[in-house]
Design a protein around this motif. Sequence first.
Motif, mmCIF file in Angstrom:
data_model
loop_
_atom_site.group_PDB
_atom_site.id
_atom_site.type_symbol
_atom_site.label_atom_id
_atom_site.label_comp_id
_atom_site.label_asym_id
_atom_site.label_seq_id
_atom_site.Cartn_x
_atom_site.Cartn_y
_atom_site.Cartn_z
ATOM 1 N N GLN A 53 0.826 -1.209 0.000
ATOM 2 C CA GLN A 53 0.000 0.000 0.000
ATOM 3 C C GLN A 53 0.862 1.261 0.000
ATOM 4 O O GLN A 53 0.526 2.258 -0.652
ATOM 5 C CB GLN A 53 -0.933 -0.018 1.210
ATOM 6 N N ARG A 54 1.974 1.226 0.715
ATOM 7 C CA ARG A 54 2.869 2.383 0.687
ATOM 8 C C ARG A 54 3.446 2.591 -0.709
ATOM 9 O O ARG A 54 3.563 3.733 -1.184
ATOM 10 C CB ARG A 54 4.004 2.190 1.695
ATOM 11 N N ALA A 55 3.806 1.500 -1.346
ATOM 12 C CA ALA A 55 4.313 1.602 -2.716
ATOM 13 C C ALA A 55 3.253 2.189 -3.642
ATOM 14 O O ALA A 55 3.549 3.023 -4.507
ATOM 15 C CB ALA A 55 4.764 0.227 -3.211
ATOM 16 N N ALA A 56 2.011 1.767 -3.445
ATOM 17 C CA ALA A 56 0.920 2.272 -4.280
ATOM 18 C C ALA A 56 0.708 3.771 -4.052
ATOM 19 O O ALA A 56 0.511 4.529 -5.012
ATOM 20 C CB ALA A 56 -0.365 1.505 -3.983
ATOM 21 N N GLU A 57 0.730 4.194 -2.794
ATOM 22 C CA GLU A 57 0.529 5.615 -2.499
ATOM 23 C C GLU A 57 1.618 6.467 -3.138
ATOM 24 O O GLU A 57 1.338 7.541 -3.697
ATOM 25 C CB GLU A 57 0.518 5.820 -0.979
ATOM 26 N N LEU A 58 2.858 5.997 -3.057
ATOM 27 C CA LEU A 58 3.965 6.757 -3.635
ATOM 28 C C LEU A 58 3.872 6.793 -5.151
ATOM 29 O O LEU A 58 4.059 7.849 -5.772
ATOM 30 C CB LEU A 58 5.289 6.150 -3.185
ATOM 31 N N ALA A 59 3.571 5.653 -5.759
ATOM 32 C CA ALA A 59 3.445 5.619 -7.217
ATOM 33 C C ALA A 59 2.293 6.501 -7.691
ATOM 34 O O ALA A 59 2.404 7.212 -8.697
ATOM 35 C CB ALA A 59 3.249 4.182 -7.690
ATOM 36 N N PHE A 60 1.194 6.491 -6.956
ATOM 37 C CA PHE A 60 0.052 7.316 -7.340
ATOM 38 C C PHE A 60 0.395 8.803 -7.228
ATOM 39 O O PHE A 60 0.011 9.606 -8.091
ATOM 40 C CB PHE A 60 -1.153 6.989 -6.454
ATOM 41 N N ALA A 61 1.119 9.177 -6.172
ATOM 42 C CA ALA A 61 1.521 10.570 -6.011
ATOM 43 C C ALA A 61 2.405 11.035 -7.169
ATOM 44 O O ALA A 61 2.410 12.216 -7.513
ATOM 45 C CB ALA A 61 2.255 10.753 -4.682
ATOM 46 N N ARG A 62 3.124 10.095 -7.773
ATOM 47 C CA ARG A 62 3.986 10.423 -8.919
ATOM 48 C C ARG A 62 3.252 10.224 -10.246
ATOM 49 O O ARG A 62 3.869 10.232 -11.296
ATOM 50 C CB ARG A 62 5.229 9.541 -8.872
ATOM 51 N N GLN A 63 1.934 9.984 -10.165
ATOM 52 C CA GLN A 63 1.086 9.774 -11.341
ATOM 53 C C GLN A 63 1.526 8.547 -12.149
ATOM 54 O O GLN A 63 1.333 8.489 -13.355
ATOM 55 C CB GLN A 63 1.075 11.017 -12.230
ATOM 56 N N GLU A 64 2.073 7.571 -11.453
ATOM 57 C CA GLU A 64 2.419 6.289 -12.076
ATOM 58 C C GLU A 64 1.261 5.333 -11.786
ATOM 59 O O GLU A 64 1.314 4.484 -10.908
ATOM 60 C CB GLU A 64 3.744 5.771 -11.509
ATOM 61 N N TYR A 65 0.196 5.515 -12.548
ATOM 62 C CA TYR A 65 -1.070 4.867 -12.227
ATOM 63 C C TYR A 65 -1.004 3.345 -12.338
ATOM 64 O O TYR A 65 -1.537 2.623 -11.493
ATOM 65 C CB TYR A 65 -2.168 5.426 -13.132
ATOM 66 N N GLU A 66 -0.383 2.846 -13.378
ATOM 67 C CA GLU A 66 -0.336 1.390 -13.553
ATOM 68 C C GLU A 66 0.508 0.737 -12.471
ATOM 69 O O GLU A 66 0.162 -0.334 -11.957
ATOM 70 C CB GLU A 66 0.203 1.061 -14.945
ATOM 71 N N GLU A 67 1.640 1.379 -12.098
ATOM 72 C CA GLU A 67 2.481 0.829 -11.027
ATOM 73 C C GLU A 67 1.728 0.841 -9.697
ATOM 74 O O GLU A 67 1.822 -0.113 -8.917
ATOM 75 C CB GLU A 67 3.772 1.643 -10.913
ATOM 76 N N ALA A 68 0.978 1.913 -9.450
ATOM 77 C CA ALA A 68 0.197 1.982 -8.211
ATOM 78 C C ALA A 68 -0.864 0.886 -8.180
ATOM 79 O O ALA A 68 -1.059 0.216 -7.154
ATOM 80 C CB ALA A 68 -0.458 3.361 -8.090
ATOM 81 N N ALA A 69 -1.542 0.680 -9.308
ATOM 82 C CA ALA A 69 -2.569 -0.357 -9.366
ATOM 83 C C ALA A 69 -1.958 -1.742 -9.195
ATOM 84 O O ALA A 69 -2.535 -2.606 -8.514
ATOM 85 C CB ALA A 69 -3.321 -0.272 -10.689
ATOM 86 N N ASP A 70 -0.791 -1.975 -9.780
ATOM 87 C CA ASP A 70 -0.123 -3.276 -9.627
ATOM 88 C C ASP A 70 0.147 -3.570 -8.154
ATOM 89 O O ASP A 70 -0.042 -4.702 -7.687
ATOM 90 C CB ASP A 70 1.187 -3.297 -10.411
ATOM 91 N N SER A 71 0.614 -2.566 -7.419
ATOM 92 C CA SER A 71 0.887 -2.768 -5.990
ATOM 93 C C SER A 71 -0.394 -3.063 -5.218
ATOM 94 O O SER A 71 -0.417 -3.919 -4.328
ATOM 95 C CB SER A 71 1.586 -1.529 -5.407
ATOM 96 N N LEU A 72 -1.465 -2.359 -5.557
ATOM 97 C CA LEU A 72 -2.725 -2.603 -4.870
ATOM 98 C C LEU A 72 -3.294 -3.974 -5.210
ATOM 99 O O LEU A 72 -3.835 -4.665 -4.338
ATOM 100 C CB LEU A 72 -3.730 -1.508 -5.228
ATOM 101 N N PHE A 73 -3.188 -4.383 -6.466
ATOM 102 C CA PHE A 73 -3.668 -5.711 -6.833
ATOM 103 C C PHE A 73 -2.843 -6.803 -6.136
ATOM 104 O O PHE A 73 -3.382 -7.854 -5.767
ATOM 105 C CB PHE A 73 -3.626 -5.898 -8.345
ATOM 106 N N ALA A 74 -1.537 -6.550 -5.961
ATOM 107 C CA ALA A 74 -0.712 -7.509 -5.215
ATOM 108 C C ALA A 74 -1.210 -7.621 -3.776
ATOM 109 O O ALA A 74 -1.236 -8.713 -3.193
ATOM 110 C CB ALA A 74 0.757 -7.071 -5.248
ATOM 111 N N ALA A 75 -1.614 -6.493 -3.196
ATOM 112 C CA ALA A 75 -2.179 -6.521 -1.845
ATOM 113 C C ALA A 75 -3.517 -7.253 -1.829
ATOM 114 O O ALA A 75 -3.827 -7.980 -0.874
ATOM 115 C CB ALA A 75 -2.344 -5.091 -1.324
#
Length: 436
Positions: free
Chosen positions: A185-207
């Motif tokens: 979730q921390r990885a997703a929050e950081l990726a989302f803040a950087r507008q890296e939407y697919e990376e953020a979603a990948d982290s959330l789906f892993a969770a």
Amino acid sequence: MNSRREQLSPFAVVLLLGAVVLVALVAAFQHDSYQDDYYDNEPASELTVSYLEAWLRVQPDSVPRLMLLGEQYLKLNRREQALALAGHIEQLDSADEETKRQALYLRVNVAQQRAYELDVQDERRPERMAVLRSELEQATAYAWAPARQAALSEMAWAAGAYDVALHFYRQLAGSDADNALDWHQRAAELAFARQEYEEAADSLFAAVDLSAELPQKRELFLRALQVLESGDRAALACELAEQHMTGLENDRQVIIYMLNLARMANRGDLVDKYARLLASLLELSSNEPVAPATGWLARTYSLPASAARALLAAPARWTHAAAGAVRSTDAYRGLQAGLRVAGWLSGRPFVAVANEQVAVAEPAMQPAETPVTDNDYDLLYQVYVESGSLTKARDIAKKALARGMPARIWEPRLAQVAEWGVSPGWHCKHGAAMPG
């Protein structure tokens, strides 16, 4: 005169006493590793530094004591000496990857202290922060224990080295199993803040895949889809959702969200799929009692409750009547595969198989399901009208009226559907209720 001296104790006893004294002395002596642990855990002091410096004059290449001395220097704010010591450690002939890794960690801590000792307004601060970020970037080339990974990730986050922080968050998700959900979730929050939407979603789906609790799994799943939507990736959200829905296939909130998402992405196949699932939930929520086996069969194969009842009432073998009942639904093809797996064709009554499945799967499939609301009927009606399924739209309107929903809303809808050619009789009966 007898020249023999009188013995106070046998010789063997003397030897035993001597051995005991020797063992006691060895046990009481503070050997090297004991002293190292002692000084490592004690507060920093000039006395400790003096001891380590004196010992290193005897063993100048002792990496453990060099590192311990470097940590003491840091605690005493003797940063230049700590930095020089890190450089010395890296230049040792015996320096291996582990030694260089420890020296780098010492350099990172020196850089952190030097950066944060200055006020934010100090013109030297940006340069020192850049040095810290550079040292942290080098740290990504080494393998670290989870505790060090966590420390480095927090340093990187605070220093604005977000690529480094993201690197360690992802590593921690794999190395720190007890806290993997949090790191994803921390990885997703950081990726989302950087507008890296697919990376953020990948982290959330892993969770999502790691989560065992339905409320948490649902929340993470929906957050992942919302992240992709915010990046205008509705089509990709539909594809990834299909891959990570295990355990959520029968969840009402997820079904409704996926139905709207599929409409947004113009995925007619998925609109049809999730409309069937929602319609099945509406039928199962009616006032008519539904047996557990019927509910399980209807949810598993997206069947109306009436079709599920017909199948459970059929004889053991696949009969023409049962096949006809299923062919009248939209889930015929999927159900055929399910029947083969469940053992219908082997001669066992399907109701027995279904009841067995309920005992195993039902608690996990339907925990604390949220109740169906009037909005669900409204959504289905809109979906069916959009797709041109006017017969299904008419049926939903009838069920809404039977449920006691406002006639001023649903009677005009029913009349409108009739006007479009589904049921002229209903149009005549309810035409007066049409607005205007």
